[in-house]
Design a protein around this motif. Structure first.
Motif, PDB file in Angstrom:
ATOM      1  N   PRO A 197       1.076  -0.842  -0.383  1.00  0.00           N
ATOM      2  CA  PRO A 197       0.145  -0.449   0.635  1.00  0.00           C
ATOM      3  C   PRO A 197       1.491   1.522  -0.196  1.00  0.00           C
ATOM      4  O   PRO A 197       2.253   1.285   0.915  1.00  0.00           O
ATOM      5  N   ARG A 198       0.587   2.348  -0.715  1.00  0.00           N
ATOM      6  CA  ARG A 198       1.148   3.540  -0.198  1.00  0.00           C
ATOM      7  C   ARG A 198       0.339   4.839  -0.923  1.00  0.00           C
ATOM      8  O   ARG A 198      -1.127   4.580  -1.549  1.00  0.00           O
ATOM      9  N   PRO A 199      -0.044   4.788   0.741  1.00  0.00           N
ATOM     10  CA  PRO A 199      -0.764   6.122   0.972  1.00  0.00           C
ATOM     11  C   PRO A 199      -0.815   7.471   0.369  1.00  0.00           C
ATOM     12  O   PRO A 199       0.456   7.851  -0.218  1.00  0.00           O
ATOM     13  N   GLY A 200      -2.164   8.413  -0.176  1.00  0.00           N
ATOM     14  CA  GLY A 200      -2.164   9.363  -1.386  1.00  0.00           C
ATOM     15  C   GLY A 200      -1.120  10.805   0.232  1.00  0.00           C
ATOM     16  O   GLY A 200      -1.243  10.589   0.773  1.00  0.00           O
ATOM     17  N   GLN A 201      -0.625  11.333  -1.064  1.00  0.00           N
ATOM     18  CA  GLN A 201      -0.431  12.160   0.156  1.00  0.00           C
ATOM     19  C   GLN A 201      -1.212  13.678  -0.175  1.00  0.00           C
ATOM     20  O   GLN A 201      -2.161  13.737  -0.998  1.00  0.00           O
ATOM     21  N   VAL A 298       9.678  25.052  -1.556  1.00  0.00           N
ATOM     22  CA  VAL A 298       9.659  24.205  -0.246  1.00  0.00           C
ATOM     23  C   VAL A 298       9.361  23.510  -1.035  1.00  0.00           C
ATOM     24  O   VAL A 298       8.498  22.693  -1.812  1.00  0.00           O
ATOM     25  N   PRO A 299       9.846  21.913  -1.424  1.00  0.00           N
ATOM     26  CA  PRO A 299       9.347  20.664  -1.569  1.00  0.00           C
ATOM     27  C   PRO A 299       8.446  19.913  -0.849  1.00  0.00           C
ATOM     28  O   PRO A 299       8.623  20.073   0.162  1.00  0.00           O
ATOM     29  N   VAL A 300       7.463  19.303  -1.526  1.00  0.00           N
ATOM     30  CA  VAL A 300       6.684  18.184  -0.771  1.00  0.00           C
ATOM     31  C   VAL A 300       7.249  17.273  -0.102  1.00  0.00           C
ATOM     32  O   VAL A 300       7.693  16.757  -0.812  1.00  0.00           O
ATOM     33  N   PRO A 301       7.427  16.815   1.160  1.00  0.00           N
ATOM     34  CA  PRO A 301       7.915  16.030   1.560  1.00  0.00           C
ATOM     35  C   PRO A 301       8.191  14.792   1.087  1.00  0.00           C
ATOM     36  O   PRO A 301       6.716  14.619   0.068  1.00  0.00           O
ATOM     37  N   PRO A 302       9.076  14.123   0.611  1.00  0.00           N
ATOM     38  CA  PRO A 302       9.284  12.620   0.286  1.00  0.00           C
ATOM     39  C   PRO A 302       8.364  11.426   0.838  1.00  0.00           C
ATOM     40  O   PRO A 302       7.939  11.364   2.126  1.00  0.00           O
ATOM     41  N   ARG A 303       7.728  10.745   0.686  1.00  0.00           N
ATOM     42  CA  ARG A 303       6.694  10.078   0.973  1.00  0.00           C
ATOM     43  C   ARG A 303       7.075   9.213   2.099  1.00  0.00           C
ATOM     44  O   ARG A 303       8.280   8.583   2.221  1.00  0.00           O
ATOM     45  N   ALA A 304       6.238   9.367   3.526  1.00  0.00           N
ATOM     46  CA  ALA A 304       6.743   8.495   4.380  1.00  0.00           C
ATOM     47  C   ALA A 304       6.718   7.204   4.444  1.00  0.00           C
ATOM     48  O   ALA A 304       5.824   6.657   3.609  1.00  0.00           O
ATOM     49  N   GLY A 305       7.680   6.127   5.043  1.00  0.00           N
ATOM     50  CA  GLY A 305       8.391   4.724   4.619  1.00  0.00           C
ATOM     51  C   GLY A 305       8.446   4.484   3.055  1.00  0.00           C
ATOM     52  O   GLY A 305       8.114   3.597   2.701  1.00  0.00           O
TER      53      GLY A 305
END
Length: 305
Positions: A197-201, A298-305
């Motif tokens: 699973p890859r949660p959406g941002q 300002v970059p959007v943070p990379p996906r968690a995990g």
């Protein structure tokens, strides 16, 4: 250039300063561009930031105070000058339709761009975009105001090791993603067997408002939250009177909502040291904090995990 980033075009509040233009923010998201609250001077700030008018696919106006909308005429007229080929929807409070019409047709121009109005009437989804669902929440300001957030749908992340073990490679990876199941020789491979699973941002944008239910609703679980912090806590009474947040209030919401990266902006000209906003916010928020400056990225943070 980051695939997902915020380009800060202006960070002042009611009055610009020598170093801060009126509001303006461009969210880049995988080839889509979203312009938020284009205040006076936004067209020139876009030029300085290297953002062409063709980079904008939607515009979001929180409310019709001048520092949040007076740049709209120049931006939409530039779209006609540049013959932007795609339609652009301007989302705005429906109660300000007469202001939108004046701004949209502010002067004589060869009006060839496909710029469409998108009145917002209340809480809930306002647009389905290739980037995800845009939602609005009502805020608390002397004039009707809305905050916006982008919610990317959840997806799945392909696992190379499992794909190789299952014998799935090349175009078959795409076929499996689209169909959810693939026959490989005598074996049936399911998407969930070779992916995780890859949660959406989530991106959230909160401008002029007192504290209200809409603020934490917008901030909830945001990877990147852009929020006004017009005043410092020493002037909390003024903030409440004029319908604004303090840096401490904004940071506390971010902490409670699990925001990963907090961007403070919309600063009153009464303060000449931006470090004071950082100090106040860090007292209650220990996440990634940005005190915005004009033309910053300002970059959007990379996906968690």
């Amino acid at each position: 250039m980051a695939a997902r980033e915020l380009v800060v075009l202006g960070t002042a509040s009611q009055a610009p300063t020598r170093t801060r233009n009126h509001n303006g923010y461009l969210l880049r998201w995988d080839g889509r561009g979203f312009l938020l609250d284009p205040g006076e001077g936004t067209q020139r700030q876009m030029l300085l930031a290297g953002v062409p008018s063709s980079a904008v696919h939607r515009v979001f106006v929180s409310h019709f105070h001048g520092d949040h909308c007076l740049g709209l005429p120049g931006v939409v007229q530039r779209m006609s000058l540049d013959r932007v080929p795609h339609p652009v929807t301007v989302h705005h409070p429906a109660s300000g339709q007469h202001f939108y019409e004046r701004l949209r047709h502010a002067s004589v121009v060869a009006d060839v761009a496909d710029v469409r109005g998108g009145p917002v009437t209340g809480d809930g989804p306002v647009a389905e975009d290739p980037a995800g669902t845009w939602e609005a929440r009502r805020l608390d300001h002397p004039v009707e105001s809305f905050g916006y957030r982008l919610v990317e749908p959840d997806g799945r992340r392909m696992l190379p090791g499992r794909l190789a073990a299952a014998g799935v490679a090349g175009p078959d990876v795409g076929r499996l993603q689209r169909a959810g199941v693939l026959r490989v020789g005598e074996r049936t491979v399911r998407l969930e067997d070779v992916s995780a699973p890859r949660p959406g941002q989530r991106f959230a944008f909160v401008m002029d408002t007192r504290m209200c239910d809409g603020v934490p609703a917008l901030a909830d679980g945001a990877d990147l939250l852009v929020v006004e912090s017009t005043f410092l806590e020493e002037d909390a009474a003024l903030a409440g009177r004029y319908g604004h947040l303090t840096a401490r209030q904004a940071a506390r919401v971010a902490a409670e909502a699990g925001v990963r990266r907090l961007v403070l902006t919309h600063f009153s000209q009464r303060y000449d040291d931006p470090r004071r906003f950082a100090d106040e916010a860090r007292a209650v928020y220990d996440g990634d904090l940005v005190v915005a400056a004009d033309l910053q990225r300002v970059p959007v943070p990379p996906r968690a995990g």
